[in-house]
Design a protein around this motif. Structure first.
Motif, PDB file in Angstrom:
ATOM      1  N   PRO A  92       3.332 -15.447   2.816  1.00  0.00           N
ATOM      2  CA  PRO A  92       2.843 -14.827   4.052  1.00  0.00           C
ATOM      3  C   PRO A  92       2.178 -15.816   4.995  1.00  0.00           C
ATOM      4  CG  PRO A  92       1.364 -14.336   2.239  1.00  0.00           C
ATOM      5  CD  PRO A  92       2.544 -15.041   1.640  1.00  0.00           C
ATOM      6  N   ILE A  93       1.985 -17.068   4.552  1.00  0.00           N
ATOM      7  CA  ILE A  93       1.296 -18.042   5.402  1.00  0.00           C
ATOM      8  C   ILE A  93       2.264 -19.006   6.072  1.00  0.00           C
ATOM      9  CG2 ILE A  93      -0.824 -17.916   4.055  1.00  0.00           C
ATOM     10  CD1 ILE A  93      -0.034 -20.586   2.751  1.00  0.00           C
TER      11      ILE A  93
ATOM     12  N   ILE B 197       2.936  -8.706   9.072  1.00  0.00           N
ATOM     13  CA  ILE B 197       3.385  -7.499   8.368  1.00  0.00           C
ATOM     14  C   ILE B 197       2.657  -7.271   7.053  1.00  0.00           C
ATOM     15  CG2 ILE B 197       5.689  -7.658   9.391  1.00  0.00           C
ATOM     16  CD1 ILE B 197       6.630  -8.739   6.598  1.00  0.00           C
ATOM     17  N   MET B 198       1.835  -8.204   6.627  1.00  0.00           N
ATOM     18  CA  MET B 198       1.243  -8.124   5.290  1.00  0.00           C
ATOM     19  C   MET B 198       0.394  -6.866   5.118  1.00  0.00           C
ATOM     20  SD  MET B 198      -0.748 -11.122   3.234  1.00  0.00           S
ATOM     21  CE  MET B 198      -0.948 -11.030   1.442  1.00  0.00           C
ATOM     22  N   GLY B 199      -0.507  -6.603   6.079  1.00  0.00           N
ATOM     23  CA  GLY B 199      -1.358  -5.420   6.006  1.00  0.00           C
ATOM     24  C   GLY B 199      -0.598  -4.124   6.224  1.00  0.00           C
ATOM     25  N   PRO B 200       0.117  -3.984   7.354  1.00  0.00           N
ATOM     26  CA  PRO B 200       0.850  -2.732   7.609  1.00  0.00           C
ATOM     27  C   PRO B 200       1.878  -2.393   6.538  1.00  0.00           C
ATOM     28  CG  PRO B 200       0.679  -4.027   9.626  1.00  0.00           C
ATOM     29  CD  PRO B 200       0.153  -4.890   8.515  1.00  0.00           C
ATOM     30  N   GLY B 201       2.487  -3.415   5.921  1.00  0.00           N
ATOM     31  CA  GLY B 201       3.496  -3.155   4.903  1.00  0.00           C
ATOM     32  C   GLY B 201       2.934  -3.023   3.504  1.00  0.00           C
TER      33      GLY B 201
ATOM     34  N   TYR C 237       1.970  -5.458   1.591  1.00  0.00           N
ATOM     35  CA  TYR C 237       2.568  -6.494   0.752  1.00  0.00           C
ATOM     36  C   TYR C 237       1.494  -7.345   0.082  1.00  0.00           C
ATOM     37  CZ  TYR C 237       6.735  -5.441   3.547  1.00  0.00           C
ATOM     38  OH  TYR C 237       7.770  -4.817   4.171  1.00  0.00           O
ATOM     39  N   LYS C 238       1.864  -7.907  -1.076  1.00  0.00           N
ATOM     40  CA  LYS C 238       1.030  -8.884  -1.755  1.00  0.00           C
ATOM     41  C   LYS C 238       1.628 -10.276  -1.539  1.00  0.00           C
ATOM     42  CE  LYS C 238      -0.282  -5.582  -5.363  1.00  0.00           C
ATOM     43  NZ  LYS C 238      -0.210  -5.261  -6.812  1.00  0.00           N
ATOM     44  N   PHE C 239       0.821 -11.306  -1.848  1.00  0.00           N
ATOM     45  CA  PHE C 239       1.261 -12.688  -1.626  1.00  0.00           C
ATOM     46  C   PHE C 239       2.583 -12.956  -2.345  1.00  0.00           C
ATOM     47  CE2 PHE C 239       1.408 -17.239  -1.926  1.00  0.00           C
ATOM     48  CZ  PHE C 239       0.732 -17.703  -0.808  1.00  0.00           C
ATOM     49  N   GLY C 240       2.712 -12.424  -3.563  1.00  0.00           N
ATOM     50  CA  GLY C 240       3.896 -12.713  -4.368  1.00  0.00           C
ATOM     51  C   GLY C 240       5.105 -11.858  -4.069  1.00  0.00           C
ATOM     52  N   ASP C 241       5.024 -10.985  -3.077  1.00  0.00           N
ATOM     53  CA  ASP C 241       6.159 -10.113  -2.757  1.00  0.00           C
ATOM     54  C   ASP C 241       7.233 -10.812  -1.931  1.00  0.00           C
ATOM     55  OD1 ASP C 241       4.953  -8.057  -4.103  1.00  0.00           O
ATOM     56  OD2 ASP C 241       4.206  -7.041  -2.314  1.00  0.00           O
ATOM     57  N   TYR C 242       6.838 -11.833  -1.193  1.00  0.00           N
ATOM     58  CA  TYR C 242       7.751 -12.419  -0.202  1.00  0.00           C
ATOM     59  C   TYR C 242       8.897 -13.204  -0.837  1.00  0.00           C
ATOM     60  CZ  TYR C 242       4.350 -11.167   3.405  1.00  0.00           C
ATOM     61  OH  TYR C 242       3.530 -10.468   4.240  1.00  0.00           O
TER      62      TYR C 242
END
Length: 591
Positions: free
Chosen positions: A546-547, A555-559, A561-566
């Motif tokens: 995410p970085i 999209i991290m908050g609205p979706g 998601y966790k760091f390892g999802d990407y």
């Protein structure tokens, strides 16, 4: 290695560690590194702030302002509005939104394209009763891919073009990136559509972690039906589909200053009528654009608002000056030039005209007026502003004009009749003169942390090149791949740049990697353009974290998601981009 090279490599390692750590903002880290380099004498004093006047920095700033103008004018919203009314299954929705996002990203900053399309995607997810995590990540990745297509789609392309001008004498043109970028975008979006979204963790989860983002206050507002509106001659009930598309409900009609009985469902709409609408602030603005309606007093505001109009939300505390009174009794419009556009009262309905309604403590008011006047009037009324939600008044009547000016500038720059930065600067001036982007808002729409990052990293990248540091790195890569086919060298370079971009800002990656690419090409006696294209693609394609790219962060908050999802969808996508882009580069930019 020389002392200067050792110091520069050490400085870059520290910068990379701090950027990955993320404790301090990336612009402050880069600027501090520049100051340290100046103190150590690694960057000459006369070049200290040369990066802030660099063409790449200027173009990035101008593109952000132009993007805001296209959004303010409604040129983009006229297209996206139709999407929420389409009954599409998830793969078709991902393909439609992804394709649209890629097109927008090619001609406006890809971060701005995602910021504009994300609310549309969230709204579509809410209507379909599915988790937005299934479509937000595909949308973000598609906008990143779309940025590969043109010079102005993403900052790395701008940086690479500017570096080519310095190194080879001529920059890349507007559409030089298109052959390779278009192939990557099409193949990438097809992968995301058919396979990628299924790899997202929780893809079978029906929960919607971001639905609360859509729970905006519902206002009762009045919209004027002017001459030429497509609503004229229709029954009120016939406007329901257009209202639904904007998440709005028509609850009444006012004629000759009198609200008609009931919801006036079967009344034929005439010029001069007022439609009473129940919707959030954004929905009101969208429905107004769809039916070519006007806010009450809009034309008067436009004449008075040299700095543009603004929508602002305020809550009424106890003992406020407006409590127990109405906008009409305070002569809010005639005396102060501000319209009470809508009122929200905890979901309660009321039949009084908005301007005649007696305001109570706890009401939420939607005020419309000149950008410099609304805060003053709000203070006089004793009301308190709500948290900023980025509301704006879309100028739909100028959509064609804004799009035409931008298209003309792109065409002029593409044919080489005008330098791109000058063409974009002319667009910005035109937008300001026409009040498409109010002059007070020009600087607020420039992403200054990115500007500081670029302005700081460019002199450091130049120092790395002039001290022989880039040649040293290039030599190491060539030595590592000695005896191997040149395709392997290109692949290794792309993997290294992609890896850097996944943990660093992509603009910083492009600045550092461009000189290395040219040096490798020179050592191999190959076409440097092919290696620069590798950097352009790899620096932008950051899908693992995410970085790596701001779109991933958005999209991290609205979706949810966790760091390892990407990486689950991002890793196969990066491998696919490598497999597709290198043959395309070899075809269009022969060695």
């Amino acid at each position: 290695m020389t002392t200067d090279q050792i110091l520069l490599f050490g400085l870059f390692v520290i910068v990379f560690i701090l950027l990955i750590w993320g404790r301090w903002r990336y612009d402050m880290v880069a600027f501090a590194a520049l100051v340290v380099a100046l103190i150590l004498g690694l960057v000459p004093t006369e070049q200290a702030f040369s990066g802030f006047g660099h063409p790449a920095t200027v173009i990035v700033a101008l593109v952000l302002v132009v993007s805001r103008g296209l959004m303010n004018s409604g040129a983009v919203d006229l297209i996206t509005r139709k999407l929420t009314s389409m009954d599409l299954n998830l793969p078709s929705h991902i393909a439609t939104m992804g394709g649209l996002g890629a097109v927008f990203s090619a001609f406006m900053n890809n971060v701005a394209a995602l910021a504009m399309l994300m609310p549309v995607d969230l709204h579509a997810a809410a209507k379909a009763k599915r988790s937005p995590r299934l479509s937000l990540m595909p949308l973000a990745f598609a906008t990143i891919l779309g940025g590969l297509i043109t010079l102005i789609g993403t900052p790395p392309n701008i940086i690479i073009a500017a570096y080519r001008e310095n190194a080879l004498g001529v920059p890349f043109g507007m559409f030089d990136f298109a052959p390779v970028g278009l192939i990557c975008a099409v193949v990438g979006i097809l992968f995301i559509m058919f396979i990628g979204w299924r790899l997202i963790p929780g893809s079978q989860d029906s929960a919607a972690p971001s639905v609360d983002l859509l729970d905006q206050e519902g206002y009762l507002a009045e919209l004027l039906v002017p001459e030429g509106s497509p609503a004229i001659g229709k029954m009120v009930r016939e406007l329901d589909p257009a209202a639904d598309d904007s998440d709005a409900t028509i609850v009444g009609l006012v004629r000759n200053n009198t609200r008609l009985a009931g919801m006036a469902r079967n009344v034929e709409i005439r010029e001069g009528d007022l439609l009473v609408v129940d919707a959030g602030a954004k929905g009101i603005d969208q429905f107004r654009g769809a039916m070519k309606l006007e806010f009450d007093g809009e034309k008067r505001h436009e004449k008075a608002a040299a700095g543009g109009m603004v929508l602002m939300e305020f809550v009424v505390p106890r003992l406020a000056s407006i409590e127990g009174r109405s906008a009409m009794s305070l002569r809010l419009m005639t005396r102060h030039g501000v319209t009470l556009l809508g009122v929200s009262r905890q979901g309660k309905k009321f039949r009084d005209r908005v301007r005649k309604l007696t305001i109570e403590a706890g009401d939420i008011l939607l005020l419309l007026g000149p950008v410099d006047r609304v805060p003053e009037v709000a203070q006089w009324l004793g009301v308190l502003p709500l948290a900023e939600r980025g509301l704006s008044v879309t100028q739909y009547r100028r959509a064609g004009l804004a799009a035409g000016i931008f298209a003309a500038a792109v065409a002029i720059a593409s044919f080489g009749w005008l330098y791109l930065a000058v063409a974009l600067a002319a667009v910005v001036i035109a937008y300001v003169v026409l009040d498409i982007v109010p002059v007070q808002e020009v600087y607020s729409h420039i992403e200054w942390p990115v500007i500081v990052l670029l302005g700081s990293m460019i002199p450091l990248g130049t120092a790395l090149e002039t001290t022989g540091g880039t040649a040293l790195i290039a030599g190491s890569i060539v030595d590592l791949t000695e005896g191997l086919p040149i395709v392997i060298v290109m692949t290794v370079l792309m993997v290294i740049v992609m890896t850097l971009s996944d943990v660093l800002n992509n603009t910083a990656t492009a600045v550092v990697s461009a000189p290395i690419a040219v040096d490798i090409a020179n050592r191999l006696d190959a076409n440097p353009d092919a290696f620069l294209m590798i950097v352009a693609v790899a620096a932008s394609c950051a899908f693992l974290t995410p970085i790596g790219h701001k779109n991933n962060t958005l999209i991290m908050g609205p979706g949810g998601y966790k760091f390892g999802d990407y990486w689950r969808m991002g890793l196969p996508l990066e491998i696919l981009i490598i497999a597709v882009s290198i043959p395309a580069i070899l075809f269009f930019w022969p060695l």
